[in-house]
Design an enzyme around this catalytic site. Structure first.
Site, PDB file in Angstrom:
ATOM      1  N   ALA A 280       0.825  -1.206   0.000  1.00  0.00           N
ATOM      2  CA  ALA A 280       0.000   0.000   0.000  1.00  0.00           C
ATOM      3  C   ALA A 280       0.857   1.254   0.000  1.00  0.00           C
ATOM      4  O   ALA A 280       0.546   2.245  -0.648  1.00  0.00           O
ATOM      5  CB  ALA A 280      -0.917  -0.007   1.205  1.00  0.00           C
ATOM      6  N   ILE A 282       3.976   1.722  -1.014  1.00  0.00           N
ATOM      7  CA  ILE A 282       4.854   2.004  -2.155  1.00  0.00           C
ATOM      8  C   ILE A 282       4.022   2.611  -3.273  1.00  0.00           C
ATOM      9  O   ILE A 282       3.070   1.993  -3.736  1.00  0.00           O
ATOM     10  CB  ILE A 282       5.535   0.709  -2.644  1.00  0.00           C
ATOM     11  CG1 ILE A 282       6.530   0.243  -1.584  1.00  0.00           C
ATOM     12  CG2 ILE A 282       6.253   0.940  -3.961  1.00  0.00           C
ATOM     13  CD1 ILE A 282       7.066  -1.141  -1.820  1.00  0.00           C
ATOM     14  N   GLU A 284       3.460   2.691  -6.284  1.00  0.00           N
ATOM     15  CA  GLU A 284       3.829   2.082  -7.560  1.00  0.00           C
ATOM     16  C   GLU A 284       3.078   2.704  -8.731  1.00  0.00           C
ATOM     17  O   GLU A 284       3.526   2.678  -9.865  1.00  0.00           O
ATOM     18  CB  GLU A 284       3.618   0.557  -7.513  1.00  0.00           C
ATOM     19  CG  GLU A 284       2.171   0.065  -7.543  1.00  0.00           C
ATOM     20  CD  GLU A 284       1.411   0.306  -6.236  1.00  0.00           C
ATOM     21  OE1 GLU A 284       2.067   0.560  -5.225  1.00  0.00           O
ATOM     22  OE2 GLU A 284       0.170   0.264  -6.243  1.00  0.00           O
ATOM     23  N   ASP A 326       8.334  35.043 -33.832  1.00  0.00           N
ATOM     24  CA  ASP A 326       8.338  35.704 -35.127  1.00  0.00           C
ATOM     25  C   ASP A 326       7.172  36.666 -35.170  1.00  0.00           C
ATOM     26  O   ASP A 326       6.142  36.405 -34.558  1.00  0.00           O
ATOM     27  CB  ASP A 326       8.119  34.673 -36.240  1.00  0.00           C
ATOM     28  CG  ASP A 326       9.366  33.866 -36.495  1.00  0.00           C
ATOM     29  OD1 ASP A 326      10.450  34.374 -36.215  1.00  0.00           O
ATOM     30  OD2 ASP A 326       9.240  32.721 -36.958  1.00  0.00           O
ATOM     31  N   ASP A 631       9.826  29.124 -38.561  1.00  0.00           N
ATOM     32  CA  ASP A 631       9.090  28.412 -39.605  1.00  0.00           C
ATOM     33  C   ASP A 631       9.992  27.925 -40.733  1.00  0.00           C
ATOM     34  O   ASP A 631       9.831  26.843 -41.247  1.00  0.00           O
ATOM     35  CB  ASP A 631       7.943  29.272 -40.158  1.00  0.00           C
ATOM     36  CG  ASP A 631       8.346  30.704 -40.392  1.00  0.00           C
ATOM     37  OD1 ASP A 631       9.569  30.957 -40.466  1.00  0.00           O
ATOM     38  OD2 ASP A 631       7.476  31.570 -40.514  1.00  0.00           O
ATOM     39  N   ASP A 635      15.670  28.187 -39.511  1.00  0.00           N
ATOM     40  CA  ASP A 635      15.352  28.445 -38.109  1.00  0.00           C
ATOM     41  C   ASP A 635      15.647  27.240 -37.216  1.00  0.00           C
ATOM     42  O   ASP A 635      15.685  27.358 -36.002  1.00  0.00           O
ATOM     43  CB  ASP A 635      13.858  28.788 -37.957  1.00  0.00           C
ATOM     44  CG  ASP A 635      13.538  30.171 -38.507  1.00  0.00           C
ATOM     45  OD1 ASP A 635      14.473  30.983 -38.602  1.00  0.00           O
ATOM     46  OD2 ASP A 635      12.371  30.413 -38.846  1.00  0.00           O
ATOM     47  N   ASN A 697      -0.170   7.741   2.164  1.00  0.00           N
ATOM     48  CA  ASN A 697       0.680   6.620   2.551  1.00  0.00           C
ATOM     49  C   ASN A 697       1.318   6.829   3.919  1.00  0.00           C
ATOM     50  O   ASN A 697       1.399   5.902   4.729  1.00  0.00           O
ATOM     51  CB  ASN A 697       1.770   6.381   1.505  1.00  0.00           C
ATOM     52  CG  ASN A 697       1.164   5.890   0.203  1.00  0.00           C
ATOM     53  OD1 ASN A 697      -0.036   5.646   0.141  1.00  0.00           O
ATOM     54  ND2 ASN A 697       1.971   5.760  -0.824  1.00  0.00           N
ATOM     55  N   GLU A 700      -1.247   5.994   6.430  1.00  0.00           N
ATOM     56  CA  GLU A 700      -1.467   4.550   6.577  1.00  0.00           C
ATOM     57  C   GLU A 700      -0.374   3.902   7.426  1.00  0.00           C
ATOM     58  O   GLU A 700      -0.643   3.107   8.333  1.00  0.00           O
ATOM     59  CB  GLU A 700      -1.497   3.873   5.193  1.00  0.00           C
ATOM     60  CG  GLU A 700      -2.769   4.186   4.411  1.00  0.00           C
ATOM     61  CD  GLU A 700      -2.605   4.028   2.905  1.00  0.00           C
ATOM     62  OE1 GLU A 700      -1.706   3.273   2.470  1.00  0.00           O
ATOM     63  OE2 GLU A 700      -3.355   4.683   2.162  1.00  0.00           O
ATOM     64  N   ASN A 725      -5.721   1.396  -0.099  1.00  0.00           N
ATOM     65  CA  ASN A 725      -4.767   1.730  -1.147  1.00  0.00           C
ATOM     66  C   ASN A 725      -5.434   1.744  -2.520  1.00  0.00           C
ATOM     67  O   ASN A 725      -5.252   2.656  -3.319  1.00  0.00           O
ATOM     68  CB  ASN A 725      -3.630   0.706  -1.105  1.00  0.00           C
ATOM     69  CG  ASN A 725      -2.589   0.974  -2.161  1.00  0.00           C
ATOM     70  OD1 ASN A 725      -2.133   2.104  -2.275  1.00  0.00           O
ATOM     71  ND2 ASN A 725      -2.237  -0.033  -2.928  1.00  0.00           N
ATOM     72  N   ASP A 729      -5.981   5.465  -3.844  1.00  0.00           N
ATOM     73  CA  ASP A 729      -4.878   5.758  -4.766  1.00  0.00           C
ATOM     74  C   ASP A 729      -5.304   5.700  -6.229  1.00  0.00           C
ATOM     75  O   ASP A 729      -4.656   6.243  -7.099  1.00  0.00           O
ATOM     76  CB  ASP A 729      -3.729   4.745  -4.587  1.00  0.00           C
ATOM     77  CG  ASP A 729      -2.896   5.074  -3.368  1.00  0.00           C
ATOM     78  OD1 ASP A 729      -3.369   5.905  -2.582  1.00  0.00           O
ATOM     79  OD2 ASP A 729      -1.800   4.510  -3.210  1.00  0.00           O
TER      80      ASP A 729
HETATM   81  P1  ATP Z   1       9.174  36.860 -39.501  1.00  0.00           P
HETATM   82  O1  ATP Z   1       8.531  38.030 -38.819  1.00  0.00           O
HETATM   83  O2  ATP Z   1       8.320  35.636 -39.465  1.00  0.00           O
HETATM   84  O3  ATP Z   1      10.599  36.658 -39.164  1.00  0.00           O
HETATM   85  P2  ATP Z   1       9.316  38.384 -41.823  1.00  0.00           P
HETATM   86  O4  ATP Z   1       8.275  38.265 -42.864  1.00  0.00           O
HETATM   87  O5  ATP Z   1       9.306  39.562 -40.953  1.00  0.00           O
HETATM   88  O6  ATP Z   1       9.217  37.091 -41.032  1.00  0.00           O
HETATM   89  P3  ATP Z   1      11.129  37.638 -43.817  1.00  0.00           P
HETATM   90  O7  ATP Z   1      10.101  36.734 -44.334  1.00  0.00           O
HETATM   91  O8  ATP Z   1      12.511  37.181 -43.648  1.00  0.00           O
HETATM   92  O9  ATP Z   1      10.733  38.242 -42.449  1.00  0.00           O
HETATM   93  O10 ATP Z   1      11.095  38.912 -44.742  1.00  0.00           O
HETATM   94  C1  ATP Z   1      12.059  39.928 -44.631  1.00  0.00           C
HETATM   95  C2  ATP Z   1      11.892  40.912 -45.766  1.00  0.00           C
HETATM   96  O11 ATP Z   1      12.057  40.237 -47.009  1.00  0.00           O
HETATM   97  C3  ATP Z   1      10.515  41.550 -45.828  1.00  0.00           C
HETATM   98  O12 ATP Z   1      10.469  42.741 -45.067  1.00  0.00           O
HETATM   99  C4  ATP Z   1      10.362  41.851 -47.307  1.00  0.00           C
HETATM  100  O13 ATP Z   1      10.933  43.091 -47.627  1.00  0.00           O
HETATM  101  C5  ATP Z   1      11.177  40.754 -47.970  1.00  0.00           C
HETATM  102  N1  ATP Z   1      10.288  39.692 -48.441  1.00  0.00           N
HETATM  103  C6  ATP Z   1       9.416  38.988 -47.730  1.00  0.00           C
HETATM  104  N2  ATP Z   1       8.771  38.093 -48.471  1.00  0.00           N
HETATM  105  C7  ATP Z   1       9.239  38.218 -49.711  1.00  0.00           C
HETATM  106  C8  ATP Z   1       8.985  37.570 -50.957  1.00  0.00           C
HETATM  107  N3  ATP Z   1       8.081  36.608 -51.068  1.00  0.00           N
HETATM  108  N4  ATP Z   1       9.664  37.984 -52.038  1.00  0.00           N
HETATM  109  C9  ATP Z   1      10.582  38.952 -51.935  1.00  0.00           C
HETATM  110  N5  ATP Z   1      10.877  39.593 -50.813  1.00  0.00           N
HETATM  111  C10 ATP Z   1      10.222  39.252 -49.709  1.00  0.00           C
END
Ligand code: ATP
Length: 884
Positions: A280, A282, A284, A326, A631, A635, A697, A700, A725, A729
């Site tokens: 009882a 322990i 477990e 982000d 993302d 990263d 316990n 007890e 127990n 328990d």
């Molecule tokens: P996060 O906040 O998630 O880090 P973000 O969108 O702020 O992302 P990035 O996606 O790295 O950062 O974008 C940085 C810059 O790159 C933007 O401010 C924009 O000027 C340019 N950019 C973003 N998307 C594109 C795209 N599809 N084509 C060309 N330039 C882009």
């Protein structure tokens, strides 16, 4: 002929599919039946029987079974059978707890399984990778794991990393043309993509030629190391603690037995009582209940859209002191709309919201059309240098692809440019966007076979690459005044929280090399878009709640410093004295220097993924427990290095998901907060039932020890001990694991990750409650026994009932760190129900005649109950007032 030797059209013919339409639903069904699921066969699960038998392998349980067997042979049938039944029921309970834990873990694994993007019936859709079949047309992009073996049909700078197959960690460039050669190794088949290998750059499409075990990976799958079941730090700590608890329980039980024998009790009686007491005492069930609590908590998190990939994250979540998030998509909606345009040295305005194509371009009060100089070409280039598509569903527009690209498509529509214009141009090559380069380019050929390059990206990246600027009168050399003018417009847009994106072009000679580093230089800057990405509504309150809970929220973004600052201010994230650091400043700062100032920094702007690692390290060196979101494929290192790596369910790549311990199904910052609340709650619940189990316990053991020391008869018989127990328990302890959080769960600072289980007064609570519970049971026994010394069963029934009731009342006490009076006892329905069922079982054992001889009980009177209830409420009420 091998797949890599065939031309794409031959592959299409062989697999009865076209790259334009993909498979039909009928074909998919047939092939799924024919080839089975697309997965590598893993090891078999442990059999249910084994899990059940495991419940009895415990040493003390074995001794108890042996002792019962002896008791049975000596003629004590009733006792022996009763004990056997209880042990069996206990085993079942353990089995169910473990099954439940196992099942929810499997479910979790399924939830975070990878998805693949496939073309079926002419439409792109996302499906679980398991459901991919031979002949499927799939699309992959940087950060994805290739879902099956594919013959590549289209590659735009597609590179993959195949070290798992070939041992070669350098990425391989992939293309779509057939290759000759008979016995090429995987690494030389550069027009093939292999299951589970990683796309490190670019994007591409391909036709699936092999799935599941019929892939190159499948052939070596059996050689791969099997994954071991990992335990979380808390489970590990508890396992260690368990060993100590077993030793203590055994020692105390031995003491009870020795004292009992010394006082003249028969050795046999004391032995059976001792073994029962040990079983009882322990705890477990502890590890299984911890796993159940963790995994049920995890289920609750899923309802709040957070998927836990590693159970250990649940514990760490409660300790998080910094969330680095982000901006785009996590703190904001990720729904971009072009609001302003800088063109010909002037600022234009675009009306309309979201992705709806209704809107107009204005210069001051004047409506502009396609005749306004350079406007049409700027918007057309925006359409061409683009990977998104604008679609409609039930009359609403949505973007398939990058929202930044989507915003440009919507803007072009507002000017009346139709998608069909696309047909007049041919894309020759793409240099894909990534957060490191902050730009993307397309080489495009028009009807007259004239080639030109379109580049779009962050203005501070594009302006230094441009020698010319487009003006009303045509192309002009870029002068410093022009640069100043552009900068002013960028600052103006960024101050309004607009995200800025410049667009530029360059005519190309027919024979111009498309691979030279100079390709994206000498550009002509055409204009700058300013786009709005509104903050998510719930984020502001989430940041506020986190602040109250002692958790700092930090914004990390690739955007311009001013845009970041403006959004941070809207979200109330940046205090007045808070600092904003940008990428270039970070470059010139060492981790040590950063560490010294990092507590003042709230926003990191214009960062690249590499900076994120530095940020994580600096925070960690300052003693923080860091949650970090990400993302993109780059990263992953920062996510891995952080204490809680968080990836995005909607927009995230497979690599970041794999590196992360938490996935946000809705990419939303507020979900991190919900997960933290849940993480804190789960830990508190674990503390609650540890407190409950151990205090019970202690009670007890002590009631037995006290009685032996006072030279009294045994206050409880073995079956009674085992019954207490089982009933207390089992369900009530599990129900505590499902308890709601206390109101102040987000009012206190994060838990210190180094704190032990018994800290914050838990050890004292266990011992003090345990002693008092033991004492009241003893007092009840003494009073009843003295009232009727000839009827030992009477005294034992009263002691037994008091012990059970005291524990069942104490369970409510355990719900709060403060006092039993601070919470509504019926709030946790599971607990109320489990306590009710335990009380019913108790009444059955006391009042149902056939069971009375088995449990050595007899019917109690109203007066007995008055005594029992008064004594059983005592421990909780007593401590309810002292609040210690
Ligand atoms: P996060 O906040 O998630 O880090 P973000 O969108 O702020 O992302 P990035 O996606 O790295 O950062 O974008 C940085 C810059 O790159 C933007 O401010 C924009 O000027 C340019 N950019 C973003 N998307 C594109 C795209 N599809 N084509 C060309 N330039 C882009």
């Amino acid at each position: 002929m091998k797949w890599y030797q065939m031309d794409v059209d031959v592959v299409e013919q062989k697999l009865h599919v076209t790259t334009k339409h993909g498979l039909t639903d009928k074909q998919t069904d047939g092939r799924r039946k024919q080839y089975g699921p697309n997965r590598l066969e893993s090891q078999k699960n442990t059999s249910k029987w084994l899990i059940f038998l495991k419940q009895f392998q415990d040493f003390m349980v074995l001794i108890l079974l042996a002792a019962t067997l002896i008791a049975g042979m000596l003629g004590e049938y009733v006792d022996a059978i009763a004990i056997m039944v209880i042990v069996l029921v206990n085993g079942f309970l353990g089995y169910f707890q473990e099954q439940k834990a196992e099942k929810s873990l499997t479910k979790l694994k399924e939830m975070s399984a990878p998805v693949a993007s496939v073309l079926r019936e002419g439409k792109w859709e996302k499906i679980p990778s398991q459901e991919v079949v031979v002949g499927d047309v799939v699309r992959v992009k940087s950060g994805d794991r290739i879902p099956a073996d594919i013959r590549i049909t289209n590659s735009s700078s597609l590179e993959t990393e195949e070290s798992a197959l070939t041992g070669e960690s350098l990425p391989v460039m992939k293309h779509a043309t057939s290759i000759t050669g008979d016995k090429l190794d995987a690494q030389d088949q550069v027009n093939m993509g292999f299951m589970s290998t990683l796309v490190t750059r670019g994007s591409g499409t391909g036709i699936v030629v092999g799935t599941g075990m019929n892939t190159v990976m499948g052939q070596i799958a059996s050689l791969m190391v099997k994954t071991k079941k990992t335990t979380t730090p808390l489970e590990h700590k508890l396992a260690e603690l368990g060993k100590i608890l077993i030793a203590v329980a055994l020692l105390l039980t031995a003491l009870v037995v020795l004292v009992g024998v010394y006082q003249g009790h028969p050795v046999y009686n004391m032995f059976l009582a001792g073994v029962s007491l040990a079983v009882a005492a322990i705890p477990e069930g502890l590890p299984a209940i911890v796993t159940v609590a963790l995994s049920l908590g995890v289920q609750r998190m899923i309802k709040k859209k957070a998927i836990v990939r590693k159970l250990s994250a649940v514990e760490t979540l409660g300790c998080a002191s910094v969330i680095c998030s982000d901006k785009t998509g996590t703190m904001t909606e990720n729904q971009m709309t072009v609001k302003e345009v800088f063109l010909n040295g002037k600022l234009l305005y675009v009306t309309g919201d979201g992705y709806d194509v209704k809107g107009t371009v204005y210069l001051n009060q004047d409506v502009l059309d396609r005749d306004y100089p350079n406007l049409e070409s700027m918007f057309l280039y925006g359409m061409l240098c683009n990977n998104a598509s604008l679609m409609t569903k039930k009359g609403r527009y949505y973007v398939d692809g990058d929202p930044t690209d989507g915003a440009l498509l919507v803007a072009a529509r507002k000017l009346g440019l139709s998608n069909q214009l696309h047909d007049n141009y041919r894309i020759v090559q793409e240099l894909p966007f990534d957060s490191e380069r902050k730009r993307m380019s397309m080489v495009v050929e028009d009807d007259n076979r004239m080639r030109f390059l379109i580049t779009k990206g962050a203005p501070d990246v594009l302006v230094p690459r441009s020698n010319y600027v487009m003006k009303e009168q045509g192309r002009k050399l870029m002068r410093s005044e022009d640069k100043q003018e552009i900068n002013q417009s960028i600052n103006h847009m960024a101050d309004k929280a607009l995200r800025t994106l410049a667009i530029a072009m360059k005519p190309l000679a027919k024979d111009e090399s498309l691979n030279s580093a100079a390709l994206e230089k000498d550009l002509t800057l055409i204009g700058v878009y300013g786009m709005m990405d509104p903050p998510r509504k719930e984020v502001k309150t989430a940041i506020e709640e986190c602040r109250e809970a002692g958790i700092k929220s930090v914004m990390i973004t690739g955007d311009h410093e001013k845009t970041a600052r403006a959004i941070a201010t809207q979200l109330n994230l940046l205090p007045e004295d808070g600092m904003v650091l940008d990428g270039s400043q970070l470059n010139n700062t060492s981790v040590e220097e950063l560490r010294d100032i990092i507590d003042q920094v709230y926003v990191f702007a214009r960062v690249t993924p590499e900076h994120k690692l530095k940020i994580v390290k600096a925070f960690q060196e300052e003693g923080h427990i860091v949650a970090m979101t990400g993302d993109g494929v780059n990263d992953a290192p920062a996510i891995k290095a952080s204490d809680i790596g968080i990836s995005m369910g909607e927009s995230g790549t497979d690599v970041t998901k794999e590196a992360s311990s938490l996935i946000l199904m809705d990419d939303n910052f507020a979900t991190i907060k919900s997960a933290i609340i849940e993480g804190r709650n789960i830990y508190e619940n674990i503390r609650k039932f540890i407190r409950y189990l151990l205090a019970s316990n202690v009670g007890e053991i002590l009631v037995m020890l006290f009685a032996m020391l006072l030279a009294m008869p045994l206050p409880l018989v073995p079956v009674q001990i085992l019954w207490v127990n089982l009933v207390t328990d089992g369900l009530p302890a599990m129900a505590l694991g499902l308890d709601q959080s206390e109101d102040d769960v987000m009012k206190n600072g994060p838990r210190n990750s180094k704190e032990g289980i018994f800290s914050r007064g838990l050890g004292f609570k266990i011992v003090s409650r345990g002693i008092v519970i033991g004492l009241v049971a003893l007092i009840a026994f003494m009073i009843a026994y003295q009232g009727d010394p000839d009827n030992l069963n009477y005294g034992q029934t009263v002691a037994f009932t008091t012990l059970v009731m005291a524990q069942l009342i104490h369970v409510f006490d355990c719900r709060s760190e403060h006092s039993i009076f601070s919470r509504n006892p019926f709030e946790n329905k599971y607990l109320a129900l489990s306590v009710l069922s335990s009380v019913l079982l108790l009444l059955v054992v006391i009042y149902w005649e056939p069971l009375q001889p088995v449990f050595h009980t007899l019917a109690l009177s109203f007066r007995d109950w008055m005594l029992i209830l008064a004594l059983s409420f005592l421990p909780s009420v007593l401590f309810g007032f002292t609040k210690k």
